[in-house]
Design a protein around this motif. Structure first.
Motif, PDB file in Angstrom:
ATOM      1  N   ASP A 176       0.829  -1.208   0.000  1.00 20.46           N
ATOM      2  CA  ASP A 176       0.000   0.000   0.000  1.00 20.46           C
ATOM      3  C   ASP A 176       0.867   1.263   0.000  1.00 20.46           C
ATOM      4  O   ASP A 176       0.638   2.218   0.741  1.00 20.46           O
ATOM      5  CB  ASP A 176      -0.943   0.022   1.223  1.00 20.46           C
ATOM      6  CG  ASP A 176      -2.017   1.100   1.078  1.00 20.46           C
ATOM      7  OD1 ASP A 176      -2.347   1.470  -0.068  1.00 20.46           O
ATOM      8  OD2 ASP A 176      -2.506   1.584   2.115  1.00 20.46           O
ATOM      9  N   VAL A 177       1.888   1.245  -0.841  1.00 24.65           N
ATOM     10  CA  VAL A 177       2.801   2.376  -0.986  1.00 24.65           C
ATOM     11  C   VAL A 177       2.715   2.889  -2.416  1.00 24.65           C
ATOM     12  O   VAL A 177       2.812   2.109  -3.364  1.00 24.65           O
ATOM     13  CB  VAL A 177       4.252   1.970  -0.658  1.00 24.65           C
ATOM     14  CG1 VAL A 177       5.203   3.145  -0.926  1.00 24.65           C
ATOM     15  CG2 VAL A 177       4.365   1.515   0.786  1.00 24.65           C
ATOM     16  N   ARG A 178       2.537   4.204  -2.545  1.00 25.50           N
ATOM     17  CA  ARG A 178       2.508   4.808  -3.869  1.00 25.50           C
ATOM     18  C   ARG A 178       3.908   5.280  -4.249  1.00 25.50           C
ATOM     19  O   ARG A 178       4.695   5.645  -3.362  1.00 25.50           O
ATOM     20  CB  ARG A 178       1.544   5.990  -3.888  1.00 25.50           C
ATOM     21  CG  ARG A 178       0.116   5.612  -3.501  1.00 25.50           C
ATOM     22  CD  ARG A 178      -0.775   6.833  -3.515  1.00 25.50           C
ATOM     23  NE  ARG A 178      -2.121   6.504  -3.041  1.00 25.50           N
ATOM     24  CZ  ARG A 178      -3.118   7.384  -2.985  1.00 25.50           C
ATOM     25  NH1 ARG A 178      -2.908   8.635  -3.371  1.00 25.50           N
ATOM     26  NH2 ARG A 178      -4.299   7.007  -2.545  1.00 25.50           N
ATOM     27  N   PRO A 179       4.201   5.309  -5.522  1.00 20.06           N
ATOM     28  CA  PRO A 179       5.541   5.773  -5.939  1.00 20.06           C
ATOM     29  C   PRO A 179       5.869   7.166  -5.418  1.00 20.06           C
ATOM     30  O   PRO A 179       7.011   7.433  -5.018  1.00 20.06           O
ATOM     31  CB  PRO A 179       5.459   5.741  -7.470  1.00 20.06           C
ATOM     32  CG  PRO A 179       4.425   4.700  -7.766  1.00 20.06           C
ATOM     33  CD  PRO A 179       3.424   4.810  -6.675  1.00 20.06           C
ATOM     34  N   GLU A 180       4.866   8.070  -5.384  1.00 14.56           N
ATOM     35  CA  GLU A 180       5.149   9.429  -4.909  1.00 14.56           C
ATOM     36  C   GLU A 180       5.482   9.465  -3.427  1.00 14.56           C
ATOM     37  O   GLU A 180       6.153  10.377  -2.944  1.00 14.56           O
ATOM     38  CB  GLU A 180       3.975  10.369  -5.197  1.00 14.56           C
ATOM     39  CG  GLU A 180       2.642   9.941  -4.573  1.00 14.56           C
ATOM     40  CD  GLU A 180       1.795   9.145  -5.535  1.00 14.56           C
ATOM     41  OE1 GLU A 180       0.559   9.210  -5.424  1.00 14.56           O
ATOM     42  OE2 GLU A 180       2.373   8.456  -6.403  1.00 14.56           O
ATOM     43  N   ASP A 181       5.001   8.431  -2.669  1.00  9.86           N
ATOM     44  CA  ASP A 181       5.338   8.370  -1.250  1.00  9.86           C
ATOM     45  C   ASP A 181       6.841   8.191  -1.056  1.00  9.86           C
ATOM     46  O   ASP A 181       7.428   8.717  -0.103  1.00  9.86           O
ATOM     47  CB  ASP A 181       4.601   7.215  -0.572  1.00  9.86           C
ATOM     48  CG  ASP A 181       3.088   7.426  -0.570  1.00  9.86           C
ATOM     49  OD1 ASP A 181       2.661   8.569  -0.828  1.00  9.86           O
ATOM     50  OD2 ASP A 181       2.359   6.451  -0.305  1.00  9.86           O
ATOM     51  N   LEU A 182       7.460   7.445  -1.944  1.00 12.70           N
ATOM     52  CA  LEU A 182       8.902   7.215  -1.839  1.00 12.70           C
ATOM     53  C   LEU A 182       9.685   8.491  -2.120  1.00 12.70           C
ATOM     54  O   LEU A 182      10.807   8.662  -1.637  1.00 12.70           O
ATOM     55  CB  LEU A 182       9.320   6.120  -2.829  1.00 12.70           C
ATOM     56  CG  LEU A 182       8.650   4.747  -2.638  1.00 12.70           C
ATOM     57  CD1 LEU A 182       9.109   3.795  -3.727  1.00 12.70           C
ATOM     58  CD2 LEU A 182       8.975   4.189  -1.263  1.00 12.70           C
ATOM     59  N   LEU A 183       9.076   9.393  -2.872  1.00 12.57           N
ATOM     60  CA  LEU A 183       9.754  10.644  -3.211  1.00 12.57           C
ATOM     61  C   LEU A 183       9.588  11.693  -2.141  1.00 12.57           C
ATOM     62  O   LEU A 183      10.440  12.566  -1.954  1.00 12.57           O
ATOM     63  CB  LEU A 183       9.209  11.198  -4.545  1.00 12.57           C
ATOM     64  CG  LEU A 183       9.440  10.315  -5.775  1.00 12.57           C
ATOM     65  CD1 LEU A 183       8.743  10.937  -6.979  1.00 12.57           C
ATOM     66  CD2 LEU A 183      10.933  10.179  -6.054  1.00 12.57           C
ATOM     67  N   THR A 184       8.464  11.657  -1.390  1.00 11.22           N
ATOM     68  CA  THR A 184       8.148  12.731  -0.453  1.00 11.22           C
ATOM     69  C   THR A 184       8.492  12.411   0.992  1.00 11.22           C
ATOM     70  O   THR A 184       8.570  13.305   1.810  1.00 11.22           O
ATOM     71  CB  THR A 184       6.652  13.060  -0.525  1.00 11.22           C
ATOM     72  OG1 THR A 184       5.883  11.869  -0.284  1.00 11.22           O
ATOM     73  CG2 THR A 184       6.285  13.628  -1.888  1.00 11.22           C
ATOM     74  N   ILE A 185       8.690  11.156   1.333  1.00 11.07           N
ATOM     75  CA  ILE A 185       8.996  10.807   2.716  1.00 11.07           C
ATOM     76  C   ILE A 185      10.368  10.142   2.791  1.00 11.07           C
ATOM     77  O   ILE A 185      10.527   9.001   2.357  1.00 11.07           O
ATOM     78  CB  ILE A 185       7.956   9.848   3.314  1.00 11.07           C
ATOM     79  CG1 ILE A 185       6.554  10.472   3.222  1.00 11.07           C
ATOM     80  CG2 ILE A 185       8.275   9.519   4.757  1.00 11.07           C
ATOM     81  CD1 ILE A 185       5.468   9.613   3.835  1.00 11.07           C
ATOM     82  N   PRO A 186      11.360  10.821   3.319  1.00  9.98           N
ATOM     83  CA  PRO A 186      12.664  10.187   3.485  1.00  9.98           C
ATOM     84  C   PRO A 186      12.549   8.992   4.426  1.00  9.98           C
ATOM     85  O   PRO A 186      11.765   9.017   5.381  1.00  9.98           O
ATOM     86  CB  PRO A 186      13.521  11.308   4.097  1.00  9.98           C
ATOM     87  CG  PRO A 186      12.776  12.577   3.795  1.00  9.98           C
ATOM     88  CD  PRO A 186      11.345  12.223   3.746  1.00  9.98           C
ATOM     89  N   SER A 187      13.310   7.981   4.155  1.00 11.80           N
ATOM     90  CA  SER A 187      13.212   6.766   4.955  1.00 11.80           C
ATOM     91  C   SER A 187      13.676   6.970   6.385  1.00 11.80           C
ATOM     92  O   SER A 187      13.365   6.186   7.261  1.00 11.80           O
ATOM     93  CB  SER A 187      14.055   5.650   4.300  1.00 11.80           C
ATOM     94  OG  SER A 187      15.413   6.061   4.193  1.00 11.80           O
ATOM     95  N   THR A 188      14.420   8.052   6.656  1.00 16.98           N
ATOM     96  CA  THR A 188      14.942   8.293   8.000  1.00 16.98           C
ATOM     97  C   THR A 188      13.984   9.090   8.873  1.00 16.98           C
ATOM     98  O   THR A 188      14.258   9.310  10.047  1.00 16.98           O
ATOM     99  CB  THR A 188      16.278   9.057   7.908  1.00 16.98           C
ATOM    100  OG1 THR A 188      16.065  10.277   7.177  1.00 16.98           O
ATOM    101  CG2 THR A 188      17.329   8.227   7.204  1.00 16.98           C
TER     102      THR A 188
END
Length: 347
Positions: free
Chosen positions: A17-29
């Protein structure tokens, strides 16, 4: 990367349930805070007016989900909280079935998540507050009071209570200036201009304007200022010198309602005086002067474009005050108007 790899990645993101834009806007840290951690930050960032309005509702969020991440609640859970707030709202004499409480809860939630999106804790596309239903605001029941009603109110204020001088001053201040309670409480002795019979008022949204007042009110405010010893501090005070708060207004209208039952029946408050004055100004001097009298923000939109060309002057407001109070005003220039300009000689 092969087509098969891309498809596998797409399926994995779908399952998580992850959108591609989520990976761009939320740093993993990024560590998303809990309500207990984040609500105090939102409170610190809020202006005074928003803090006063939304503080109880932010506390409700913090106490309901203290250890939950702000990203956890769904839109459905937030809507359930809004409805719970509506059903359990404190019943006051001006209550409307909890509509105001629900409206404030929606506003508090939206402001919190607006900050969360700006801080990149939550992507805008996943903001759970975006789809909340905000109750439609009902038409206000406030209206202008009659001269007879104002006479009754002033008589009771002048003949009852522990400080008639203070109470009648409050009524006259609000009736002459149509100012809000917050503006009156921020008034200081240094905000009085006795030479030109004006006071400086601080309004909503950080607005500041000079409002003409009658010589009588000017004198009364200057005399009342002797209750304090610092011209930079609040003007309105009790006899012993302590500054008044909004509670003084509450006690005043509760007392007036005991002597004049129609006040309680119609839930009349200080804001009715603002309606009364602005209605009178609009009827006698038109919309542009009434808007300036009210110190409303600059209008927007197509209709507002015209109003930018017909802004009222301070002299016109002073003229309205002079007729309203029956006293001459040093800034009033009733003969110096556009209608008196010799347009015939210009053309």
């Amino acid at each position: 990367m092969s087509t098969a790899d891309l498809e596998a990645a797409r399926l994995l993101l779908q399952r998580l349930d992850v959108r591609p834009e989520d990976l761009l806007t939320i740093p993993s840290t990024v560590i998303i805070p809990t309500f207990r951690e984040y609500v105090p930050q939102v409170i610190d960032a809020a202006p005074a007016g928003a803090r006063r309005t939304y503080l109880p509702y932010w506390h409700k969020l913090s106490s309901r989900w203290p250890d939950r991440s702000i990203a956890d609640p769904t839109g459905l859970e937030l809507q359930q909280l809004v409805e719970h707030t509506r059903r359990h709202a404190i019943v006051r004499r001006n209550s409307r079935e909890g509509r105001s409480a629900a409206e404030h809860m929606v506003g508090a939630i939206r402001r919190l998540y607006r900050h969360a999106v700006a801080s990149q804790y939550i992507p805008a596309s996943r903001n759970p507050a975006a789809a909340l239903d905000k109750p439609r605001r009902q038409r206000s029941s406030r209206r202008a009071l009659s001269a007879h009603q104002l006479t009754q109110i002033n008589h009771v204020a002048a003949t009852t209570g522990d400080d008639p001088d203070l109470d009648t001053l409050l009524l006259r201040l609000h009736l002459e200036t149509a100012c809000r309670t917050g503006s009156a409480l921020r008034l200081r002795p240094e905000d009085i201009d006795p030479d030109h019979c004006q006071i400086r008022l601080f309004g909503k949204g950080g607005t500041i304007h000079w409002q003409p007042i009658s010589p009588t009110l000017t004198t009364r405010l200057l005399h009342h200022g002797s209750r304090g010893d610092d011209p930079t501090q609040q003007l309105l005070r009790y006899r012993h010198g302590r500054p008044i708060t909004r509670r003084r207004y509450d006690h005043l209208w509760e007392r007036l309602g005991r002597h004049l039952p129609w006040i309680t029946t119609h839930q009349i408050t200080t804001h009715w005086l603002r309606h009364t004055t602005l209605t009178w100004v609009e009827r006698h001097y038109g919309y542009a002067i009434a808007r300036a009298f009210a110190a409303h923000a600059e209008p927007t939109g197509q209709d507002g474009a015209t109003l930018t060309y017909v802004q009222a002057t301070n002299a016109e407001i002073a003229t309205a005050v002079a007729e309203l109070t029956g006293e001459p005003h040093p800034l009033a220039t009733p003969d110096d108007t556009l209608t008196d300009l010799p347009f015939g000689s210009i053309f």
